[in-house]
Structures are given as structure tokens and as C-alpha cells.
Design an enzyme around this catalytic site. Sequence first.
Site, PDB file in Angstrom:
ATOM      1  N   ASP A   1       1.002  -1.123  -0.097  1.00  0.00           N
ATOM      2  CA  ASP A   1      -0.180   0.217  -0.083  1.00  0.00           C
ATOM      3  C   ASP A   1       0.719   1.607  -0.096  1.00  0.00           C
ATOM      4  O   ASP A   1       1.570   1.580   1.159  1.00  0.00           O
ATOM      5  CB  ASP A   1      -0.634  -0.199   1.512  1.00  0.00           C
ATOM      6  CG  ASP A   1      -1.944   1.166   1.471  1.00  0.00           C
ATOM      7  OD1 ASP A   1      -1.637   2.286  -0.146  1.00  0.00           O
ATOM      8  OD2 ASP A   1      -3.120   0.650   2.038  1.00  0.00           O
TER       9      ASP A   1
ATOM     10  N   HIS B   1       0.436   8.348   3.833  1.00  0.00           N
ATOM     11  CA  HIS B   1       0.966   7.122   4.765  1.00  0.00           C
ATOM     12  C   HIS B   1       2.692   7.874   4.922  1.00  0.00           C
ATOM     13  O   HIS B   1       3.562   7.316   6.434  1.00  0.00           O
ATOM     14  CB  HIS B   1       1.079   5.803   5.198  1.00  0.00           C
ATOM     15  CG  HIS B   1      -0.666   5.434   4.936  1.00  0.00           C
ATOM     16  ND1 HIS B   1      -1.278   5.419   5.813  1.00  0.00           N
ATOM     17  CD2 HIS B   1      -1.086   4.831   4.010  1.00  0.00           C
ATOM     18  CE1 HIS B   1      -3.114   5.348   4.996  1.00  0.00           C
ATOM     19  NE2 HIS B   1      -2.115   4.601   4.249  1.00  0.00           N
TER      20      HIS B   1
ATOM     21  N   ILE C   1      -0.188   9.200   8.960  1.00  0.00           N
ATOM     22  CA  ILE C   1      -1.031   7.883   9.874  1.00  0.00           C
ATOM     23  C   ILE C   1      -0.852   6.615   9.025  1.00  0.00           C
ATOM     24  O   ILE C   1      -0.861   6.665   8.234  1.00  0.00           O
ATOM     25  CB  ILE C   1      -2.573   8.619   9.429  1.00  0.00           C
ATOM     26  CG1 ILE C   1      -3.128   7.751   8.053  1.00  0.00           C
ATOM     27  CG2 ILE C   1      -3.341   9.650   9.726  1.00  0.00           C
ATOM     28  CD1 ILE C   1      -4.960   8.619   8.138  1.00  0.00           C
TER      29      ILE C   1
ATOM     30  N   GLY D   1      -5.115   1.570   7.208  1.00  0.00           N
ATOM     31  CA  GLY D   1      -5.769   1.308   8.857  1.00  0.00           C
ATOM     32  C   GLY D   1      -5.875  -0.471   8.764  1.00  0.00           C
ATOM     33  O   GLY D   1      -6.339  -0.436  10.143  1.00  0.00           O
TER      34      GLY D   1
END
Length: 287
Positions: A189, A194, A209, A212
Site C-alpha cells: 500500500d 502514510h 497516519i 487502517g
Amino acid sequence: MTINYETLANWRFPEKTQTYGWKDTVLYALGIGLGADPMSRDELRFVYEPWLEALPTMAAVMAGPGFWIRHPATGIDWANSLHGEQEIVLHRPLPPTGSVIGRMCVESLIDKGPGKGSLLTTRNDLRDAATDELIASVYATAFNRNDGGFGGPGGSRPPVHPTPERIADHVVDLPTLPQAALLYRLNGDDNPLHAEPAIAIGAGFRMPILHGLCTYGIAGHALLKAACGYDPKRMKSLRARFSAPVYPGETIRTEIWQEDATTFAYRCSVVERDIPVITGGLMHTRG
């Protein structure tokens, strides 16, 4: 560009074959924090090749199309698309090495209306490349914050599992590394949200961040530890709704309630900010 319902709802994903070895399986486990205790033989099972087993949640990162919503034809404002829900259903244990085929489709596309965004759910069926046996079905729901009002059908996702009001049966605290997002992105990903501070700040966050799916994997680790005795064959399904982002370096607390012999409710929160990050969590195990 805005979403065209017919185009996105019928998006054609190329079949993806992924061959993975022990290093891939270990990298995934390290990315969600396994091996933090170098004396834990239970954790070593997932990061040391002589005894290697695959974590069930690794299915969520396998044989997928990558960050496909960046394709201009989707019409999605990808910088404002958030991972809303995740679920895996394991039809049989994931082998620690092998080859799998991912066959992905759009499961549903819900238009919540102008200014309210949309919900996009995909399903990726993972099959053994040699036998075509179904290993896992992986469901992911994205909340596209700026992409409502395109004329698609309305509706909502099924409600999450209610969180029990009694004291949890198990509480597991697992810290994350400051570089956790940079490590986890090596699983495939590469969303710059991120990694790149300017993009994260532009999307309303104070810093990049955590993925998820990394938070989801950490929750899976906590459940595997507290409710499955670190036996990955016991986990049958795992569902989560993401309620807030995690910043790398924070500690994730997983509270777990056993409802019957094979049903476990759970909730995750960030200890440092005392806010929930996964709500309505649900795990089913094999008896």
C-alpha cells in the site's frame, strides 16, 4: 472529475497472481509489530522461518490491485478517501508460502448524497493458484468524503456489532513504532498519505497516519494472543469499522469480550489520546 456510477460499479480488475515466500510472510508480521518480545516463542512462530506460520490478517494485503482508486477514470478524490471498514472470511488457513490468485470485484457503491460522500465496498477472493481452492474472501469499504451526489443508489452499510457494556474479558496493549507506517507500506500500500507529511497535512492530519490495515492487523494480533492461543487456524473471520486514525508511535489497546464459544466482540483505542480507533469489532473462531 466526478464518479460515474456505471463505470465504477462495474470496474474490471485484472486477475492478480502473487507468489510469496517466507520473507514476505515475515515482513508482514514485523510490520504489525510481531517480534517485539524477542523471548516470545509464540510471536517467533510468525517471524522465524523454521517454524513459520502465516498470520490470518495477511490475507488482507495479498493479490490486490494496489492503490487503484488513483486511476483518473474512477472519479474518486483519492486524497480524501478513507478506509472505513474491513473484513476477512477465512475458508481455510493461509499457507506461510505459496501462490494465490486474487479475483476482485466491486461489491457495492452507495451514494450518500451531496456533501455526504459515498461508500465503496470491494471483495477480493483469494484462491490457491495450484488447486483453485478458495482460501479467503477479503472485504474492504472506503469512505470517499468528497464524492457524494453522483446519482447512485442510496443506502447504508450493515450496522456494526454492538459493543458489550460490561468490563472486557481481556485487554491487550500493543505499541506501534514511530516508523510503523513506512515499514507497513512495504506490503504493497503505497498511498503517500502514510508517508508524505505535506499530503497528510493537506488531508487534515497533523502527520502521516498509520494504514487502517496495519491497525486491523494489530487488532488481529491482540485477538490471536488473547482468544486463540496464538493458533492462526482458529480464526474464521474478523470484522472492523475504523473510527479514527492512529499515528505511528501510539499504543493500541484492544478490549475483548467473549460472547459464546466462537464469538468475540472487540474495540480498539489509542491509549495516549483515549479515543476509539476500531468500533463494533467482531471475530468468529472455529470451535
